[in-house]
Design an enzyme around this catalytic site. Structure first.
Site, mmCIF file in Angstrom:
data_model
loop_
_atom_site.group_PDB
_atom_site.id
_atom_site.type_symbol
_atom_site.label_atom_id
_atom_site.label_comp_id
_atom_site.label_asym_id
_atom_site.label_seq_id
_atom_site.Cartn_x
_atom_site.Cartn_y
_atom_site.Cartn_z
ATOM 1 N N CYS A 1 0.877 -1.170 0.000
ATOM 2 C CA CYS A 1 0.000 0.000 0.000
ATOM 3 C C CYS A 1 0.916 1.222 0.000
ATOM 4 O O CYS A 1 2.101 1.103 -0.301
ATOM 5 C CB CYS A 1 -1.004 -0.023 1.162
ATOM 6 S SG CYS A 1 -0.333 0.168 2.825
ATOM 7 N N THR B 1 2.123 3.171 2.450
ATOM 8 C CA THR B 1 3.174 3.067 3.470
ATOM 9 C C THR B 1 3.531 1.621 3.814
ATOM 10 O O THR B 1 4.562 1.380 4.444
ATOM 11 C CB THR B 1 2.694 3.712 4.789
ATOM 12 O OG1 THR B 1 1.487 3.026 5.185
ATOM 13 C CG2 THR B 1 2.415 5.195 4.616
ATOM 14 N N GLY B 2 2.655 0.696 3.500
ATOM 15 C CA GLY B 2 2.808 -0.701 3.938
ATOM 16 C C GLY B 2 2.196 -0.925 5.314
ATOM 17 O O GLY B 2 2.055 -2.066 5.765
ATOM 18 N N HIS C 1 13.548 -15.156 12.180
ATOM 19 C CA HIS C 1 13.080 -15.080 13.570
ATOM 20 C C HIS C 1 11.560 -15.148 13.720
ATOM 21 O O HIS C 1 11.083 -15.628 14.742
ATOM 22 C CB HIS C 1 13.562 -13.773 14.211
ATOM 23 C CG HIS C 1 15.043 -13.742 14.458
ATOM 24 N ND1 HIS C 1 15.638 -12.839 15.305
ATOM 25 C CD2 HIS C 1 16.048 -14.505 13.950
ATOM 26 C CE1 HIS C 1 16.951 -13.040 15.330
ATOM 27 N NE2 HIS C 1 17.233 -14.044 14.499
ATOM 28 N N HIS D 1 13.067 -19.337 18.551
ATOM 29 C CA HIS D 1 12.138 -18.462 17.821
ATOM 30 C C HIS D 1 10.776 -19.125 17.630
ATOM 31 O O HIS D 1 9.755 -18.445 17.566
ATOM 32 C CB HIS D 1 12.728 -18.077 16.464
ATOM 33 C CG HIS D 1 14.040 -17.359 16.594
ATOM 34 N ND1 HIS D 1 14.157 -16.134 17.212
ATOM 35 C CD2 HIS D 1 15.295 -17.708 16.219
ATOM 36 C CE1 HIS D 1 15.414 -15.756 17.208
ATOM 37 N NE2 HIS D 1 16.140 -16.694 16.611
HETATM 38 C C1 RB5 Z 1 -3.964 5.340 0.849
HETATM 39 O O1 RB5 Z 1 -3.984 6.716 0.619
HETATM 40 C C2 RB5 Z 1 -3.070 5.051 2.039
HETATM 41 O O2 RB5 Z 1 -3.676 5.503 3.212
HETATM 42 C C3 RB5 Z 1 -2.782 3.562 2.133
HETATM 43 O O3 RB5 Z 1 -2.227 3.114 0.957
HETATM 44 C C4 RB5 Z 1 -1.800 3.147 3.216
HETATM 45 O O4 RB5 Z 1 -0.642 3.899 3.172
HETATM 46 C C5 RB5 Z 1 -2.353 3.010 4.565
HETATM 47 O O5 RB5 Z 1 -1.677 2.584 5.505
#
Ligand code: RB5
Length: 152
Positions: free
Chosen positions: A67, A69-70, A100, A135
């Site tokens: 996404c 930011t992930g 781990h 682990h």
């Molecule tokens: C989408 O705008 C953004 O919020 C999504 O891709 C993500 O970064 C959320 O954690």
């Protein structure tokens, strides 16, 4: 050894999907695209869930979730019991989360990491084995982290 991956994104990870699929295929692994099929706005939990379900239903397979930011997509995937989705930022985190945490889904942010780092992370994730031992006990405790339950 050849691995099988499932990949899904939201709209903010969509632009990288084709590139990642090609790279995984070039490495000799299989990759199944679970969507979306366009860059139209979607909700990342829907695609996190699709990928998590596919990984759980196919023993030994891995997931890739992207996404912006992930973060959101990894948070959602980690709600599914049995999923250990790791938000990674570099080769080291991708390698050690396999060693781990026995991570079964690799997550990253399209707005955060570049293609060179992504290639490094995928290679590390695909080729690194879980170390087990001490682990394994910790990983099993992850599943025991249920509200109200006491950990042994
Ligand atoms: C989408 O705008 C953004 O919020 C999504 O891709 C993500 O970064 C959320 O954690």
């Amino acid at each position: 050894m050849s691995k099988k991956f499932y990949i899904a994104t939201d709209h903010a990870g969509y632009a990288l999907k084709a590139y990642v699929k090609d790279f995984v295929t070039e490495l000799g692994h299989k990759i199944v695209d679970l969507g979306p099929d366009s860059a139209d706005r979607v909700d990342y939990p829907d695609f996190a869930k699709k990928c998590a379900d596919a990984v759980l239903a196919d023993e030994g397979s891995f997931g890739i979730l992207i996404c912006g930011t992930g973060i959101g997509i990894s948070m959602a995937a980690n709600k599914v019991p049995g999923i250990r989705a790791a938000l990674c930022h570099d080769h080291y985190t991708a390698k050690v989360t396999r060693q781990h945490n026995d991570a079964n889904i690799l997550c990253f942010g399209e707005r955060v990491v570049g293609k060179g780092v992504i290639e490094d992370m995928i290679e590390a994730f695909a080729t690194t084995e879980f170390e087990g031992g001490r682990h394994a006990e910790r990983v099993s405790k992850i599943e025991d982290c249920i509200v109200g339950a006491d950990l042994k």
